[in-house]
Write a protein that holds these residues in place. Sequence first.
Motif, PDB file in Angstrom:
ATOM      1  N   ILE A   1       0.824  -1.205   0.000  1.00  0.00           N
ATOM      2  CA  ILE A   1       0.000   0.000   0.000  1.00  0.00           C
ATOM      3  C   ILE A   1       0.862   1.259   0.000  1.00  0.00           C
ATOM      4  O   ILE A   1       0.535   2.256  -0.642  1.00  0.00           O
ATOM      5  CB  ILE A   1      -0.953  -0.020   1.210  1.00  0.00           C
ATOM      6  N   GLU A   2       1.988   1.197   0.667  1.00  0.00           N
ATOM      7  CA  GLU A   2       2.883   2.358   0.698  1.00  0.00           C
ATOM      8  C   GLU A   2       3.515   2.620  -0.664  1.00  0.00           C
ATOM      9  O   GLU A   2       3.972   3.722  -0.945  1.00  0.00           O
ATOM     10  CB  GLU A   2       4.008   2.132   1.725  1.00  0.00           C
ATOM     11  N   ALA A   3       3.530   1.604  -1.530  1.00  0.00           N
ATOM     12  CA  ALA A   3       4.228   1.725  -2.810  1.00  0.00           C
ATOM     13  C   ALA A   3       3.618   2.766  -3.728  1.00  0.00           C
ATOM     14  O   ALA A   3       4.241   3.187  -4.681  1.00  0.00           O
ATOM     15  CB  ALA A   3       4.259   0.371  -3.516  1.00  0.00           C
ATOM     16  N   GLY A   4       2.386   3.163  -3.464  1.00  0.00           N
ATOM     17  CA  GLY A   4       1.806   4.228  -4.277  1.00  0.00           C
ATOM     18  C   GLY A   4       0.445   3.896  -4.817  1.00  0.00           C
ATOM     19  O   GLY A   4      -0.552   4.476  -4.421  1.00  0.00           O
ATOM     20  N   ASP A   5       0.374   2.929  -5.733  1.00  0.00           N
ATOM     21  CA  ASP A   5      -0.896   2.587  -6.353  1.00  0.00           C
ATOM     22  C   ASP A   5      -1.597   1.561  -5.468  1.00  0.00           C
ATOM     23  O   ASP A   5      -1.511   0.363  -5.673  1.00  0.00           O
ATOM     24  CB  ASP A   5      -0.655   2.002  -7.745  1.00  0.00           C
ATOM     25  N   ALA A   6      -2.293   2.062  -4.467  1.00  0.00           N
ATOM     26  CA  ALA A   6      -2.887   1.184  -3.468  1.00  0.00           C
ATOM     27  C   ALA A   6      -3.905   0.230  -4.070  1.00  0.00           C
ATOM     28  O   ALA A   6      -3.979  -0.937  -3.712  1.00  0.00           O
ATOM     29  CB  ALA A   6      -3.544   2.016  -2.360  1.00  0.00           C
TER      30      ALA A   6
END
Length: 1120
Positions: A426-431
Motif C-alpha cells: 500500500i505504501e508503494a503508491g498505487d494502493a
Amino acid sequence: MSQEPRTYFLFLFLFLSHGVASHRVPDSRQDLHPLLQKMAEEIIDGSYLNALLDLIQFQSSHGWTANLSHRVLAYLNSRNVAFTIPSLQAAVEHHLEQRLYQPQKLLEDLRETDAQQFCTAMKCLLEDKKDLLELEDIVIDLREIRKQAFQSPGVNRSLFVITLERCFQLLNSLECVEILGRVLRGSSGSLLQPDITEKLPQDLCEDAFKNLSAVFKDLYDQTSAHSQRALYSWMTGILQTSSKATDDSVSWVSAENLWILGRYMVHLSFEEIVKISPVEIGLFISYDNTTKLLDTVYDITPELARAFLERISSSSFDMRNTSTIHRLGLLVCFYDDLDLLDAAVAQVLLHQMIKCSHLRGFQAGVQQVPSFYSVSQMGVLLAGVGTRAFYGMDCRDLLQVLRSTVSLHVSNLSPAQKQGVLSKMIEAGDATSGIVEIQGAFFKEVSLFDLRREPGFNTTVLKEKELRRSQALFLYELLSKLTRRPEELLSTGQLVKGVTCSHIDAMSADSFLAHFHYFENNLSLLSPYQVNCLAWKYWEVSRSSMPPFLLTALPAHYLASVPASQCVPFLISLGKNQLDSLVLDSHKKNSVLRKVQQCLNNSTADEYVVDIVGKLLCHLPAAVLHRGVSAQAWATALHGLRDCPDLSPEQKAAVRLRLLEQRGLPQNWTAETTKDLGPFLVLFSGDELSSIATKFPDILQQTASEIAGTLPPEEFLWAVFDSVRNSSEKSPSSAPSPGCHGVMAPSSGDIFKLAEANACWAPQDLLCMEEHTFVRNVELLGAVRGFSPPQLMTLKEKAVQVWDMPSYWKEYHITSLGRIALALNESELQQLDLSSIDTVASLSRQTEWTPGQAKSILQGFLEDSGYSIQDLKSFHLVGLGTTLCTMNVTEISLIRISEFRVVVARIGTLLCSIHVLAEFKRKAEVVFGDPTQWSSSVLQELGTIAAGLTKEELQMLDKDLMPYFQPSAIKCLPDEIFKELSMEQIASLGPENAAAVTPAQRRQLSMLQLQSLQRALDGANTRSWLDTPPSASPTRTPSSGSPPASSTPPRPLLWGHYSRVREEQTAFWEIKRPCHMGSLAWLFSAGSSAQDRVVSGACAWPFSVQAAGPGVWKQRHSRL
C-alpha cells in the motif's frame, strides 16, 4: 431445497391437463399405443413412478403429438375412472413427494419395475447430455431429477442398494459402475459397510473393475478400517485371479496392479512387497502419476515403507539421484542412507521431507535449509522470512511473489508478517492495484480504512477473495449502488456476508424468491442475524414454501404447528445444517430438539432415518442413542457420531455403553475394530484401555496424535502414556545428570508419540531429559496445553541448562518455546533480546500472561528495538498483540493515527480492560468520525474497541446498528453501562449478540429489559406487527410488502396447496382447491388478462397472479 422437490414431476400434470379447457375430450376409447395404455393403467393403479418411466421410454422412441394427451384422458374415461385434474394432481403430487421423503418406498417401487422401466430409470441417472426432455411445449428437467436423487438423504441409499441388486443383471457393467460412483461420491462414506463385498460382482470387465476401484480409492479416507480390509480383499482377489503369475514364486503384484490398488497398497503384506520383481517396481516408479499417488499413502507403516524402498533400490533407479528422490512421495520420509548423499542431493531430500508432516504416526527430522535462491522458491519455508525482511522487499518483487505459487503458503504467515507485506504494497503508491493483487484469506487483512478510500472495486476482482464481515458490509453497500442485479452481488465470493436486513427487506417478493438460493448455498457464511432476517422475509412473502430449517430462526412457538406429515422434510432440512450455528439460545434449542424427538418418536428405526436426520444425530438425547437407535441403524449412526464435535457427558456415556453392548469388551477387539472406534477411545476408562494399550499400542498412539490440540480425559492420556513408556526402549543415559540416576527420561520418540499425553511426565522426568532431546522437541513440548506450572517451570530450567541464561537466547530459541515461555518471570523476560517484532509476535500468541509479564514484553521490545511508541509501524502493533493492553492512556495517545487506522480490526480482537478500550475508541473517532455517525461496517470493524463507547454514546446509537456489534464487544461492555440500553436497543441485538450477554450484565437488567433480551434470543421480529401467533389461515403476501393478514407456520417444500384434507393440517394452512396446472394454458394463451381468467378465491395459487404474471412464473419455475 426451497424450490420444492415435487416441481420436477409437474410435467405429468402439464401433460395430462394440456389443452383440457379448449378441446373436447373424446367420449370413447381410441387407439392408444400399448406403452401409453400401460402408463394409463399404472396411473389408475397409483403406480405413478412406473407411469413416469413409461412416458419417458415412449418419448425416447416416438414422436409426441398434442392429441396424445387427449387419447390418454379418453382412455382413463373409458375405464370409468373418476379423475379430475385437481384430484389427480394431488394424488400424483403426494405419491411422488413421499418417494423422496420415504426412500424405502422408492426402493420397493424400483424393485417392482419391469426390466425396461428399470433400465429407463438407470439411464435417466446417467445421461448428463440429455438434460431436458421436451414434449411439445412440456419440458421435463432430467438434470434436476438426477441432482435431487443424488443429493437426497436416503434416496442415495436406495439407489445404491437397487444398483447392486439389479443393475449388473440388466445393464452394461460400465454404466452400473458409473451410477455406483456417483451415488458413493455423494454420500458420506457410510454406504461402504464391510458386507458390501458380498454384493459386488466378481466377474466385472477390466474397465469396469478399474473404474470401481478408482471410486473406492477416492473414498479411502471416508471408509472404515473394516471396510477398507474387505474392499482390499475384493480387489486383490480379482487381481490375483487375472494375474499371469503361475506359481507362488512369481508375484501377482505388477506395476499396473500397484496402480490399481492405489492407496490400498498400504494393505499389502511385507512378504508380498519383497516378492515384487525389480522390473515391475521400476516400471511403477516410472509412471507419470506415481509421485502424486505416493504423496497420499499417509497411513503406511515404517516397515512397509522401507520394504518398498528396498525394492525400488533393486530396480534400475539410483536412490541417490535427485530425480528418483522427487518420485518417492511420502516414502522419502523413511530414507535411510543420509550419510552417503552429497550436499546437493541432501538439500533436495530435505526439501522433499517437508511433506512428512502429513504422515500419520511418524515424525521426520526436518530442519530449515540454511540457504535458498529466492523467496519464490521457499514454499512452506516462507514463514521463516522476517516481517522486516518482507517490509524491506521491493514492491515489484513482492507482487511477483504473490502472483507465484508461493502465494499458496501466505496463510502460514503470522499476522505481523502479513501486515508487513500489506504495508509495503500500500505504501508503494498505487494502493488499488496492490489490494487487487491480494487473493484468498490474505485479503481479510486489508483495513476498512483502505477500502473506504479506494472505491474503485467491482464484483470481478472480489470473486476469489475472503472477506471479513466489516469488509463485506462496506463493499456490498458500495456495489449495490452500482448495479440493480442482486445476483451479480450475491454470486460474488463472500460478498453475501455483507447483506443487511434492510437489503433483504427492500427486495420484492419475486426477487427474494428468485435469489434465495444464493443465501441457502452460502448459509455457512451468514450470521445468525442474517438467517433471522431471511426467515422473517420468507415468512412474509411465501410461508407455504418456506424451507423448514428457517423455522428455527423464528420464535420457538412457530415449530409447534409443524404437522406430523411434514416431519420428514423438516428433519431433512434441519439435518443438512449446523444446529449450533442456527440456534444459539439453549432454551430455544431444547424446543427444537423436542420437536425433532417428536418427529422421530424418540427412536431411530433404520439407517434411512439416520440419513434423514443428518447432523441432528449429534443432538439426539442420550436415551435415544442408548436405546432408541436400532441395531440395523447403529453402524450408520456410529459413522455420523465420529464427526460430532461436542457430545455431552450423558451422550458420551450412552455411546460408550452401546459400544460395549455391540462390540464387547475392548480386550476382545480386533485391530480393525480398534481403528474404527479410534475417535471413541477417549470415552473408555483406564482399565478398559489397558488391553488396547497392550495389544494395539500403535493405534492408541495414533489416536492420541490425531486429537492433538484438544484436552482429552486424563484416563485416556495416562493410558497413552503407559502404552508409550512400556513400548519404548529402556536405555538410561550412560552419564546421567545429578539426581537422574535410574530415571527413565523422555526420548524423542516418546515425546512425538505422546502428543498431549506428555502432560503425564513428572517434573523430574522432564528435568532429566537429554539436552539433544530437548533441543529437537522443544516446539512439540511447547505446544502441550495440559502442562501445569511446575512442569512449565521445569522445562524453563531445562532451557537454561541447554541454552544458558535468557540473555544469551537467540530469536529461534525464544520462538520455539511456546507455552514454556509462560514460566519466565518479569526479570527473565527483561533479559531476552526482544528487538525483533517476530520474536514478540510469537510470545504474544500466548494468552496466559500476567499483566506484569505482558508489560515486560512490551517494554523489552521498545528498549531493545530502539523504537518509541510514536515510531511503531502497523505491523509492530499487530505483532505486539495482547501486550498493547498494558499500555496506559498516555502511551495509547502516542500511537500514530496513520498506523492505527489500518490495524483497527486486529486491535479489536483484544480483550483489554475497559479504560484501554475507551482510549482506543477515542482514536477510532479520529479515523471514523463521531460515533453517532458510525455505520454497520465501522461498528463491526471496531470489535471490542466499540465497548469503549460511553453511556451517552451508546444510548444515541440507532437500534438497527445493535446487531453489528461483535459478540466480543457485547461481553466487554461494563455491566453498569449495558443496563442503560433501551428496551428497543436490547430487543434489536440479534440472536448472536443476545447470546453473548453475560450473567453479570443480565443481573443488572429490569424485567422489561429482560423481556426484550428474550425476544432477541428467540429471534422475534422487531416489527411486532409481523410476530403474531401462528393460528390463523395464511394468505400470500403481495409483493408490495404489506403485512400479512394472518400468521401461520409454513408448509415446507411444497408449491401450491394440497386438495387433500387432513385433520392434522387444518391448523397448518387453509385448505383450498388448488389451481391445477392446466390453468397455465389459460395464463399463456392470448385473450383477456390473466387475472380475469382465474376465478378469485376459488383456488389457491403459488404466487400473486396480479403481481406475478407469466413472465415472472417462467423465470421462477421454468425448468419443470
